[in-house]
Every structure is written in C-alpha cells, then in structure tokens.
Scaffold this motif. Sequence first.
Motif, short mmCIF file in Angstrom:
data_model
loop_
_atom_site.label_atom_id
_atom_site.label_comp_id
_atom_site.label_asym_id
_atom_site.label_seq_id
_atom_site.Cartn_x
_atom_site.Cartn_y
_atom_site.Cartn_z
N GLU A 19 0.82 -1.21 0.00
CA GLU A 19 0.00 0.00 0.00
C GLU A 19 0.85 1.26 0.00
O GLU A 19 0.38 2.33 -0.38
CB GLU A 19 -0.95 -0.01 1.19
CG GLU A 19 -1.92 -1.18 1.17
CD GLU A 19 -3.04 -1.06 2.18
OE1 GLU A 19 -3.33 0.07 2.62
OE2 GLU A 19 -3.62 -2.09 2.54
N VAL B 200 -6.83 1.72 -5.78
CA VAL B 200 -7.66 0.52 -5.65
C VAL B 200 -8.74 0.64 -4.58
O VAL B 200 -9.53 -0.28 -4.39
CB VAL B 200 -6.79 -0.72 -5.36
CG1 VAL B 200 -5.89 -1.04 -6.55
CG2 VAL B 200 -5.94 -0.52 -4.10
N GLY C 7 -5.07 1.25 -0.70
CA GLY C 7 -5.60 0.20 0.16
C GLY C 7 -6.17 0.76 1.44
O GLY C 7 -6.18 1.98 1.69
N ILE D 235 -6.57 -8.30 -12.58
CA ILE D 235 -6.09 -8.60 -11.23
C ILE D 235 -4.74 -9.30 -11.34
O ILE D 235 -4.60 -10.27 -12.09
CB ILE D 235 -7.09 -9.50 -10.47
CG1 ILE D 235 -8.44 -8.79 -10.38
CG2 ILE D 235 -6.56 -9.84 -9.08
CD1 ILE D 235 -9.55 -9.68 -9.85
N ILE E 40 -10.40 -4.79 -3.13
CA ILE E 40 -8.97 -4.93 -2.82
C ILE E 40 -8.75 -5.54 -1.44
O ILE E 40 -7.78 -6.27 -1.23
CB ILE E 40 -8.26 -3.56 -2.94
CG1 ILE E 40 -6.74 -3.74 -2.92
CG2 ILE E 40 -8.71 -2.61 -1.84
CD1 ILE E 40 -6.20 -4.56 -4.05
N ARG F 173 -6.43 -8.77 -1.08
CA ARG F 173 -5.21 -8.74 -0.27
C ARG F 173 -5.29 -9.80 0.83
O ARG F 173 -4.28 -10.44 1.17
CB ARG F 173 -5.04 -7.34 0.34
CG ARG F 173 -4.80 -6.25 -0.72
CD ARG F 173 -3.34 -5.89 -0.84
NE ARG F 173 -3.06 -5.11 -2.03
CZ ARG F 173 -3.15 -3.78 -2.12
NH1 ARG F 173 -3.54 -3.07 -1.07
NH2 ARG F 173 -2.84 -3.17 -3.25
N SER G 263 -3.18 -7.04 -6.45
CA SER G 263 -3.64 -5.70 -6.79
C SER G 263 -4.44 -5.79 -8.08
O SER G 263 -4.55 -6.86 -8.69
CB SER G 263 -2.46 -4.75 -6.94
OG SER G 263 -2.90 -3.41 -6.90
N TYR G 264 -4.97 -4.66 -8.49
CA TYR G 264 -5.72 -4.68 -9.75
C TYR G 264 -5.75 -3.28 -10.36
O TYR G 264 -5.47 -2.28 -9.70
CB TYR G 264 -7.15 -5.20 -9.53
CG TYR G 264 -8.11 -4.23 -8.88
CD1 TYR G 264 -8.85 -3.34 -9.65
CD2 TYR G 264 -8.30 -4.20 -7.50
CE1 TYR G 264 -9.75 -2.45 -9.07
CE2 TYR G 264 -9.19 -3.33 -6.91
CZ TYR G 264 -9.91 -2.45 -7.71
OH TYR G 264 -10.78 -1.56 -7.13
#
Length: 701
Positions: free
Chosen positions: A108, A410, A457, A611, A660, A664, A672-673
Amino acid sequence: MPGKTFQETIPSGRETGEGAGNQDIAGRHGPRCIALTGPFGSGKTTLLEAILARTGAIPRQGTVAAGNMTGDASAEARAHGMSVEANFAETTYLGDRFSFIDCPGSIEFLAEMEGVLPGVDMAIVVAEDDERKLPALQLILKALEAQNIPRMLFLNKIDREARGVRAVLDTLQPASAVPLVLRQLPIWEDGRAVGFIDLALERAHVYHEKEESTRIDMSDHDRVRELEARYTMLETLADHDDDLMEALLEDIAPDPGQVFGDLVREMQDGLICPVFFGSAEHGNGVGRLLKALRHEAPSVAHTRKRAGLGDEPRVQEVLKTLHTPHGGKLSITRVLSGTVADGDVLTDPRGAENRVSGVFSLLGQQVSKRGPAQEGELVGLGRLDNLMTGDCLSGKAQPSSGARSYPYPVLALSVRAGRRQDDVRLSAALAKLTEEDPSLIVRQSQDSGEMILEGQGEMHLRVAQEKLTGKFGLVIETGSPAIPYAETIRGSTQVRARHKKQSGGHGQFGDVALEISSQDRGEGVAFSDRITGGVVPKQYIASVREGVLEALQKGPLGFQVVDVAVCLTDGSYHSVDSSDQAFRMAAIQAMREGLEACKPVLLEPVLKVTIQCPTDVTARVNAIVSARRGQLLGFDARQGWEGWDEVQALIPQAETFDLIIELRSASAGVASYSASFDHMAEVNGKAADQVLSRTGGQAAA
C-alpha cells in the motif's frame, strides 16, 4: 582492470574485525545514498536503528516495542507499528558519509519506495526466511529491477533461522531476476548462529551483541564448508568474467583483487545480488554490511549516469515533500551534481525560478539547519512552494522533467468536513497530503459532486484520515463513493403534453407531441424533429430540446436517462401566449409522462478489471470475482513475473468498492488490480431492488 583497482582500494590484511577499516580511502567516493527496502515486518527500521547506533549517530539502539526508534517516529507509524512513509537519516562510517532512506514494505506504500529510488545509489533489501513473504519480496525486487538499482540482500533474523542459509536462498531465488550470491556462511553452535565466514576474504568472525565482531581461526569443518560455498560464488561471478572462468577450469586460485573487482562490478551493473546476513535486533552482521557499503556501493556519478543526466553541472532531484508543523514545506532533495546553498535560485521543469530558504540535515523527525550541501548529499530544502515531488532541478533553464507515474488507486472514500467552516481547510489539507504522497488522489465526482480520496488500500487511506484529523486538526466524515447508476427504457411510446397558464396579461402556451424510443447501449441521447407546416415555430424547437434534455437528467427511477431517442412530431402554438419557457415546460411534462410508460430499467457501470496475483491464489481470486457478480474472461501467466497470474474479468463497479481488501486477504497482502470503464449493464431482481430502496426509487414493473 577491476582487480587492480580493488587491490589498490582494499589492501590485503586491512581489517582485524567486522568494523575495522582503512582511513586512507575515507571519502573517496563522496557521500552515498542507500535505500533500505524489503517486505513489511522484515526489520528495515530496526536495521536502520542498528546502523545509526553502530556509527554513533544516536547514543543507543531503540526498539519497536519501546517506540523509541529514530525511524517510524510519526504518530501514525507508531500507532500501527509499521512504516507508513519514507524515513531519512544521515551518518558517517569510518570517514565516509551515508544517507539512508528507510522505505515502507507494505504494497500500500510501495509508491513511497519507488518515489525515492531515482535518487539513491543502491538498495539493501532486507528479507527473512518466511516463504509467505516471497511474493512481497518479489514486488520489491521488481521495482528495483525496473529502475536498474544496484542491490544487496540482507538476510535478517539469522538468530531465528531453523535451516541453512543456502536452503533459504533456494526459496528466495525465484523472487529475483538475477542470481542471489551468498557472500557469507554462518558459524553454528548449538543450533545458533554465533558468527560468520566471509567468502570473499576467507576469514571467520564471531558476533558480539551490538558491538563489532572479532576475527577467529576457522575450524577444519568450517574450512570445508567455506571452500565449497566460495567455489559456488566464484562460478556465478565467472558467468560474466572469462578470465575467472578460465582460472576455475584450470584449477588456478583466482587473484583476490579480481574476485573483489568482479563482486563490485557485477553488483553495480545489476548482474548479481550479493547476500549478507545477521540480526538487526542484536546488531549482528551490521558492521560487515557497513564495510561492504563503504567499499562497494556506487558513487553518485554512477547514479547520474543511470539517470541519463551526463555531466550537467548542477542537478537536484526532489525525492519527497514534507509539510512540517513549524518550518513549512520541506523538499527532500538528493544533490546529484554541484552544490546547493541557502539563497540559491533553482529552475524547476516548468521553467520557474525558486529561491532556497534554508538547507537542512535529516535524522528521522529531527530537522536541523546546516551549511551548503555538496554533491551526493541528501538534504531538505526549505520553502520551495512551487516544487513537486519528482522535480529535477538545476541552476539553468529547462532542466529535464522528473515526471513520474503512480499505481492505479484501488480503494476510494468520499470525504467531507464535519464542520461547515472547515471546508476550505479540508481542501488545503488534502492538497498538502497529495503533495507529500502523490499516490493519493483527490478528485471531485462529476456525477455526485462528492470529494473523493483514492489510494492504495485500507491502511493507506486510514493513515491519510489520521493525518487529516491529527496533523491538520480537522473533523471529517467519510463514506462509500456514490455509484454513477443510470437508467434507460425498454419500450417506446407517443405522448402529447400541453403547458397552458392564464393569469392576466400574457399567458403561457406550449403544445408538443413526442415519440420516445430506446437506442442500443452506448448510443446516447438523440433528439430530432419532423415538424411540417410550422405547427411548432422553428424558434421554439430548441426550447423543446432543452426541456427534453432537462427531463432526462432524472428519470422515473431517480437517475439520468441514457440511450434514448426523442422526436418532436407535432404541436401547436399561440401567437401571443407561446414562449420558449412554455415549450420547455411542455417538453418536460411530456417526457415525464412518456418515460413512465416506456418500461424504465436500471443501469450500472461495469468495469474491465485486471487482477495481478500469485498463481497459488488464482483459484481463490476467481471465486471472489464470481461472488461479486463478475464475469471471468480468463487468466494467463503475468509476463515477466515467475509464479504470478493476471486474471481478466468484468465486474460491476458497485462490487469493486472493497474488492482490494478481499484480494489482499487472500494473497498475503500482495494482490492488486487496475480497472477501466467498459459498459453500462441492466440491473434486475434483488440487486436492482436494493439500489432503489437506498435511493428511494421504485423498481420497474
């Protein structure tokens, strides 16, 4: 030749202990800047504390538990027990000056690390024997590899190791694109690492708690281990040195200078990643690591060349921006060439001139004024209000731009001031937050008018909120951002409406007949007319169109209406009472009646999502997508990432708010995406009922 140069620099018999060294070469390379990187919890901040204590920059080594470390001194870092921003410290070791940047390890806050890398000479990657952190280590190494940062790996917590370091290296190797080259062997006693063997110097040392190690004689057993491990190291070096390869094939002992030269050259060229080990908590291995940095870390000239800056006479790179409580804005800057002093004028990439108001040294949260900064030093420059993180400054016009890209946000929150009088203060505080951390994004939603704060995040946004309330003293309210739903129609109709009002004097009269029909998804709104004979005068047709578009802003379900065709087919007017306003009102009335009869349906935005995740959790990611009304499009190996996949899917935007967090949780914190708008899709059944119950609309029949 590399060997000759290294022999001149480091004569044989130069040290008697882990921390000893020659003073005759002190300062030869100039100040150097080292990034401390690695996965969350690997011990980077503890290593920085051990380095500062060993070099005398601080009187004693603090601990995370006691909350008295030089790094992670911010309220947010100590509240969460983790690094949430880059920390800076400078020290001197045996006459050589070093600046260290302790980078957060959580994905993050990965942008914090990536932001400072352009100004560092090399990185120490702190890792441990924990296979669960392998994907996180790979993220760190990939970021370093992308910017061609020379690197060493420090295998921390050796006092807790339950298996041999070569087995650990076999586990860690898939995370690195280049060979991990073991530079040391542990000396074991009763299952505990009590010292090390230096494979380059072929010497053994024993640890002393938070003090320099001392040299000891090598046992016969350890000599056998050392010869085997050293040969493996030499074989790897020989892949890039034909002379060394020939010596090994002919069973000739290579010249020590050649070995040292290859170790330095291949590390600086990014061909290998040397591996040291120790225990930052106990101060073990710290002196040997400092010794390696002193003799092997590249100079700032190497960094300039890596950045393509050539021989520009005066260049500074802004690595980070801080807003201090009393000193105002502070630009953390690496002097890549030349000098910088109080009062100097520096040109930014936009051509503006900026006058330096103070040069400051950095030691954690301590900032103190100092004299001019020399080439290679890392300093804070005061009150350069127009500068941004990433700017490359010079003493001449139009320096090269330091523009950077940041990862896709995200997670998002709507943010508003809890007190009306704080609206302006909130905007100013958010501007300062994004200056300090450009991976935070603030935007105004065009659909809802909300102020949206986007980040990397849950923890990233939590820390941002804590800074708003703690550092800036604001009361804020947050929530989930509104989803830009829309509506359309399934049917068609013809409708006529008349707006007539008489109240003395001129009245109001407008009469329109409209055909309303649906269009294919994505075609938008179309307005036309088939008026003949002047039944609606031309000057009023524009007002009819205006009324149609106004009515489409909020349809029967409470949302903007899209993909609709409207045609004005007939109408009538009054020579005295007709007006633009009357025809606009008639069109609005006709649209409201007509849309109700055209079977309105709710639409939601659908995103195309990519993703990135470790392969061993791909099946779980697929299940997460399906549970969120997503449509899987497929997955494939992530190019250039061993052991990673990319999953492609279509997911309703409403289902991505906390996506997310679940990703995670399923991937040890590393998935992540990224996403982009794909299309609007109909929402029916229970999902539509839930949306309309929240907004006060009614589901279509």
